[in-house]
Design a protein around this motif. Sequence first.
Motif, PDB file in Angstrom:
ATOM      1  N   ASP A   1       0.823  -1.202   0.000  1.00  0.00           N
ATOM      2  CA  ASP A   1       0.000   0.000   0.000  1.00  0.00           C
ATOM      3  C   ASP A   1       0.863   1.261   0.000  1.00  0.00           C
ATOM      4  OD1 ASP A   1      -2.857   0.841   0.091  1.00  0.00           O
ATOM      5  OD2 ASP A   1      -2.075   2.008   1.779  1.00  0.00           O
ATOM      6  N   CYS A   2       1.932   1.237   0.762  1.00  0.00           N
ATOM      7  CA  CYS A   2       2.832   2.386   0.835  1.00  0.00           C
ATOM      8  C   CYS A   2       3.495   2.625  -0.524  1.00  0.00           C
ATOM      9  CB  CYS A   2       3.873   2.103   1.916  1.00  0.00           C
ATOM     10  SG  CYS A   2       4.926   3.498   2.284  1.00  0.00           S
ATOM     11  N   MET A   3       3.896   1.544  -1.176  1.00  0.00           N
ATOM     12  CA  MET A   3       4.556   1.673  -2.482  1.00  0.00           C
ATOM     13  C   MET A   3       3.573   2.128  -3.564  1.00  0.00           C
ATOM     14  SD  MET A   3       7.850   0.895  -2.287  1.00  0.00           S
ATOM     15  CE  MET A   3       8.461   0.010  -3.713  1.00  0.00           C
ATOM     16  N   ARG A   4       2.348   1.586  -3.559  1.00  0.00           N
ATOM     17  CA  ARG A   4       1.405   1.986  -4.613  1.00  0.00           C
ATOM     18  C   ARG A   4       1.033   3.471  -4.433  1.00  0.00           C
ATOM     19  NH1 ARG A   4      -2.993   4.248  -3.282  1.00  0.00           N
ATOM     20  NH2 ARG A   4      -3.673   3.680  -1.227  1.00  0.00           N
ATOM     21  N   SER A   5       1.025   3.912  -3.208  1.00  0.00           N
ATOM     22  CA  SER A   5       0.692   5.309  -2.977  1.00  0.00           C
ATOM     23  C   SER A   5       1.885   6.218  -3.307  1.00  0.00           C
ATOM     24  CB  SER A   5       0.252   5.460  -1.515  1.00  0.00           C
ATOM     25  OG  SER A   5       0.382   6.773  -1.064  1.00  0.00           O
ATOM     26  N   GLY A   6       3.091   5.834  -2.838  1.00  0.00           N
ATOM     27  CA  GLY A   6       4.261   6.700  -2.992  1.00  0.00           C
ATOM     28  C   GLY A   6       4.820   6.758  -4.405  1.00  0.00           C
ATOM     29  N   CYS A   7       4.749   5.642  -5.128  1.00  0.00           N
ATOM     30  CA  CYS A   7       5.433   5.586  -6.435  1.00  0.00           C
ATOM     31  C   CYS A   7       4.547   6.024  -7.588  1.00  0.00           C
ATOM     32  CB  CYS A   7       5.971   4.188  -6.682  1.00  0.00           C
ATOM     33  SG  CYS A   7       7.061   3.630  -5.366  1.00  0.00           S
ATOM     34  N   ASN A   8       3.429   6.641  -7.277  1.00  0.00           N
ATOM     35  CA  ASN A   8       2.508   7.153  -8.299  1.00  0.00           C
ATOM     36  C   ASN A   8       2.599   8.680  -8.286  1.00  0.00           C
ATOM     37  OD1 ASN A   8       0.297   8.099  -9.701  1.00  0.00           O
ATOM     38  ND2 ASN A   8      -1.239   7.073  -8.410  1.00  0.00           N
ATOM     39  N   PRO A   9       3.520   9.263  -9.080  1.00  0.00           N
ATOM     40  CA  PRO A   9       3.770  10.704  -8.991  1.00  0.00           C
ATOM     41  C   PRO A   9       2.538  11.559  -9.288  1.00  0.00           C
ATOM     42  CG  PRO A   9       5.501   9.628 -10.246  1.00  0.00           C
ATOM     43  CD  PRO A   9       4.419   8.615 -10.040  1.00  0.00           C
ATOM     44  N   LEU A  10       1.587  11.046 -10.060  1.00  0.00           N
ATOM     45  CA  LEU A  10       0.407  11.857 -10.366  1.00  0.00           C
ATOM     46  C   LEU A  10      -0.648  11.789  -9.253  1.00  0.00           C
ATOM     47  CD1 LEU A  10      -0.120  11.291 -14.204  1.00  0.00           C
ATOM     48  CD2 LEU A  10       1.254  13.005 -13.018  1.00  0.00           C
ATOM     49  N   GLY A  11      -0.483  10.854  -8.341  1.00  0.00           N
ATOM     50  CA  GLY A  11      -1.417  10.761  -7.208  1.00  0.00           C
ATOM     51  C   GLY A  11      -2.668   9.977  -7.564  1.00  0.00           C
ATOM     52  N   GLU A  12      -3.332   9.425  -6.526  1.00  0.00           N
ATOM     53  CA  GLU A  12      -4.470   8.537  -6.809  1.00  0.00           C
ATOM     54  C   GLU A  12      -5.723   9.286  -7.233  1.00  0.00           C
ATOM     55  OE1 GLU A  12      -4.146   6.782  -2.718  1.00  0.00           O
ATOM     56  OE2 GLU A  12      -6.308   6.985  -2.755  1.00  0.00           O
ATOM     57  N   GLU A  13      -5.736  10.601  -7.088  1.00  0.00           N
ATOM     58  CA  GLU A  13      -6.932  11.370  -7.465  1.00  0.00           C
ATOM     59  C   GLU A  13      -6.779  12.086  -8.803  1.00  0.00           C
ATOM     60  OE1 GLU A  13      -9.930  11.469  -6.112  1.00  0.00           O
ATOM     61  OE2 GLU A  13      -9.401  10.087  -4.498  1.00  0.00           O
ATOM     62  N   THR A  14      -5.723  11.786  -9.548  1.00  0.00           N
ATOM     63  CA  THR A  14      -5.543  12.480 -10.830  1.00  0.00           C
ATOM     64  C   THR A  14      -6.701  12.197 -11.786  1.00  0.00           C
ATOM     65  OG1 THR A  14      -4.131  12.757 -12.771  1.00  0.00           O
ATOM     66  CG2 THR A  14      -4.113  10.587 -11.758  1.00  0.00           C
ATOM     67  N   GLU A  15      -7.035  13.211 -12.597  1.00  0.00           N
ATOM     68  CA  GLU A  15      -8.101  12.991 -13.589  1.00  0.00           C
ATOM     69  C   GLU A  15      -7.524  12.432 -14.884  1.00  0.00           C
ATOM     70  OE1 GLU A  15     -10.379  16.634 -13.655  1.00  0.00           O
ATOM     71  OE2 GLU A  15     -10.988  16.202 -11.586  1.00  0.00           O
ATOM     72  N   ASN A  16      -6.205  12.458 -14.963  1.00  0.00           N
ATOM     73  CA  ASN A  16      -5.539  12.027 -16.175  1.00  0.00           C
ATOM     74  C   ASN A  16      -5.044  10.583 -16.015  1.00  0.00           C
ATOM     75  OD1 ASN A  16      -4.284  12.103 -18.622  1.00  0.00           O
ATOM     76  ND2 ASN A  16      -2.667  13.536 -17.998  1.00  0.00           N
ATOM     77  N   TRP A  17      -6.007   9.642 -15.897  1.00  0.00           N
ATOM     78  CA  TRP A  17      -5.619   8.271 -15.549  1.00  0.00           C
ATOM     79  C   TRP A  17      -4.708   7.626 -16.585  1.00  0.00           C
ATOM     80  CZ3 TRP A  17      -6.992   4.242 -18.754  1.00  0.00           C
ATOM     81  CH2 TRP A  17      -8.038   4.488 -19.650  1.00  0.00           C
ATOM     82  N   GLU A  18      -4.872   8.044 -17.838  1.00  0.00           N
ATOM     83  CA  GLU A  18      -4.062   7.403 -18.893  1.00  0.00           C
ATOM     84  C   GLU A  18      -2.574   7.697 -18.753  1.00  0.00           C
ATOM     85  OE1 GLU A  18      -6.889   8.873 -21.717  1.00  0.00           O
ATOM     86  OE2 GLU A  18      -6.917   6.916 -22.717  1.00  0.00           O
ATOM     87  N   ALA A  19      -2.245   8.775 -18.029  1.00  0.00           N
ATOM     88  CA  ALA A  19      -0.830   9.165 -17.880  1.00  0.00           C
ATOM     89  C   ALA A  19      -0.180   8.564 -16.624  1.00  0.00           C
ATOM     90  CB  ALA A  19      -0.739  10.690 -17.835  1.00  0.00           C
ATOM     91  N   VAL A  20      -0.941   7.798 -15.853  1.00  0.00           N
ATOM     92  CA  VAL A  20      -0.422   7.285 -14.577  1.00  0.00           C
ATOM     93  C   VAL A  20       0.704   6.264 -14.800  1.00  0.00           C
ATOM     94  CG1 VAL A  20      -1.058   5.870 -12.567  1.00  0.00           C
ATOM     95  CG2 VAL A  20      -2.523   7.747 -13.285  1.00  0.00           C
ATOM     96  N   TYR A  21       1.741   6.364 -13.994  1.00  0.00           N
ATOM     97  CA  TYR A  21       2.853   5.399 -14.093  1.00  0.00           C
ATOM     98  C   TYR A  21       3.481   5.192 -12.721  1.00  0.00           C
ATOM     99  CZ  TYR A  21       5.859   9.487 -13.777  1.00  0.00           C
ATOM    100  OH  TYR A  21       6.462  10.636 -13.340  1.00  0.00           O
ATOM    101  N   PHE A  22       4.232   4.098 -12.611  1.00  0.00           N
ATOM    102  CA  PHE A  22       4.956   3.747 -11.386  1.00  0.00           C
ATOM    103  C   PHE A  22       6.409   4.180 -11.558  1.00  0.00           C
ATOM    104  CE2 PHE A  22       7.526   0.912  -8.800  1.00  0.00           C
ATOM    105  CZ  PHE A  22       6.797   0.753  -7.631  1.00  0.00           C
ATOM    106  N   GLU A  23       6.955   4.888 -10.571  1.00  0.00           N
ATOM    107  CA  GLU A  23       8.325   5.399 -10.664  1.00  0.00           C
ATOM    108  C   GLU A  23       9.261   4.547  -9.789  1.00  0.00           C
ATOM    109  OE1 GLU A  23      10.071   7.973 -12.462  1.00  0.00           O
ATOM    110  OE2 GLU A  23      11.477   6.640 -11.448  1.00  0.00           O
ATOM    111  N   PRO A  24      10.050   3.649 -10.399  1.00  0.00           N
ATOM    112  CA  PRO A  24      10.901   2.745  -9.617  1.00  0.00           C
ATOM    113  C   PRO A  24      11.929   3.464  -8.735  1.00  0.00           C
ATOM    114  CG  PRO A  24      10.787   2.020 -11.908  1.00  0.00           C
ATOM    115  CD  PRO A  24      10.119   3.359 -11.843  1.00  0.00           C
ATOM    116  N   GLU A  25      12.382   4.639  -9.178  1.00  0.00           N
ATOM    117  CA  GLU A  25      13.375   5.368  -8.385  1.00  0.00           C
ATOM    118  C   GLU A  25      12.800   5.789  -7.019  1.00  0.00           C
ATOM    119  OE1 GLU A  25      14.656   9.083 -10.066  1.00  0.00           O
ATOM    120  OE2 GLU A  25      16.683   8.859  -9.277  1.00  0.00           O
TER     121      GLU A  25
END
Length: 365
Positions: free
Chosen positions: A249-273
């Motif tokens: 849960d911590c990783m899915r929340s932290g590694c999503n730079p656009l945040g879980e409430e973004t309206e631009n879902w198609e641009a969502v990505y996971f940032e390994p760094e």
Amino acid sequence: MHHYASIAEHFASQRQIIEVHEFGNGNINDTYLVTADSNEESRFVLQRINTQVFKQPKLIMQNMRIFTEHMRKRSHDEGHHWEMPRVLHTSDGQDFHIDSDGNFWRAISYVAGARSFDTIKDLDHAREVGHALGTFQHLISDLPIEKLADTLEGFHITPRYLRSFEQIFSRNGFKSTAEVKLCLDFVSVRRDWAHVLENAREQGRLPLRPVHGDPKVNNVMIEDGTGCAISLVDLDTVKPGLIHYDIGDCMRSGCNPLGEETENWEAVYFEPEIGQAILTGYLAQARHFLTEADYEYIFDSIRLLTFELGVRFLTDYLAGNVYFKIKHSEHNLFRALVQFKLTESIEAHETDIRNIIKNMVPRAV
Ligand code: GN1
Ligand code: MG
């Protein structure tokens, strides 16, 4: 007097209430920040517990009493730079108040001189978020799970969420839009794999331990000035579980730079760094209690908890939005799409993420 101020008064030990305003953006409970007339600890947090979700709110308060006391003592004994929120009492010595409409209210101390953020600002912040989770799990790790009640049955048990998804789906049918279809296909090809953590638990590979349950980025309090994480708040879901629920849960929340409430879902990505930084901070504390099997399931936990939250949002959308608060009728559908897009990105980065984890396993393990 304003309704909320009169509720807050019960927890204010004779002090005047100056103001009450809505606070944070929780999806379940209603949260308010109260300012009282006082030089010390003038602010506290007042919450109305959603009793549709938490059917036995008194158990939450019972748990809180037990684990905050335990963790505060251990933190003090070991000298951690860490704060546990305190439960406030009413004038008649109760740790909750039930108003004339039957609402369940409780109050906790406010962690002063610190703030939280909805997304990760930089790699230092990421390390601190991981460190907060490691510190929390460490401080609670020697509390026997038998002392903690189950405040939310089935929480993070993915196969149960899938079952209720299927029930709701067959009962309600669905509006066949392109987005809904995308979600349904996404779930259907992953449903057999989704038992991975519960299988590991049944096989005795992963033990039940006390967990936080909701260690997302905006529950980590960052101290002003130092940038250190000094508390992990939102303690309603602390109960026995798999520590992998927290890691994922911590990783899915932290590694999503656009945040879980973004309206631009198609641009969502996971940032390994960011993931590497969170895990570095986490393992600084957690490597002392992690087993070999624990490391093996870290990747799956990241993928699974992201997928699971998508299933939970999707199910709530199909059920008519009865669980998570929404701002518009398609909100939960778009939240589901965000989590599924993130899951897809985690899958695409599987090799990188597994390598990051592999390089962090201590040699002796
Ligand atoms: C809910 O209410 P909040 O925002 O703290 C949910 C979490 C989800 C989260 C997603 C009890 O938490 O499991 O991860 O929304 N809490 C519960 O933002 O279901
Ligand atoms: Mg919460």
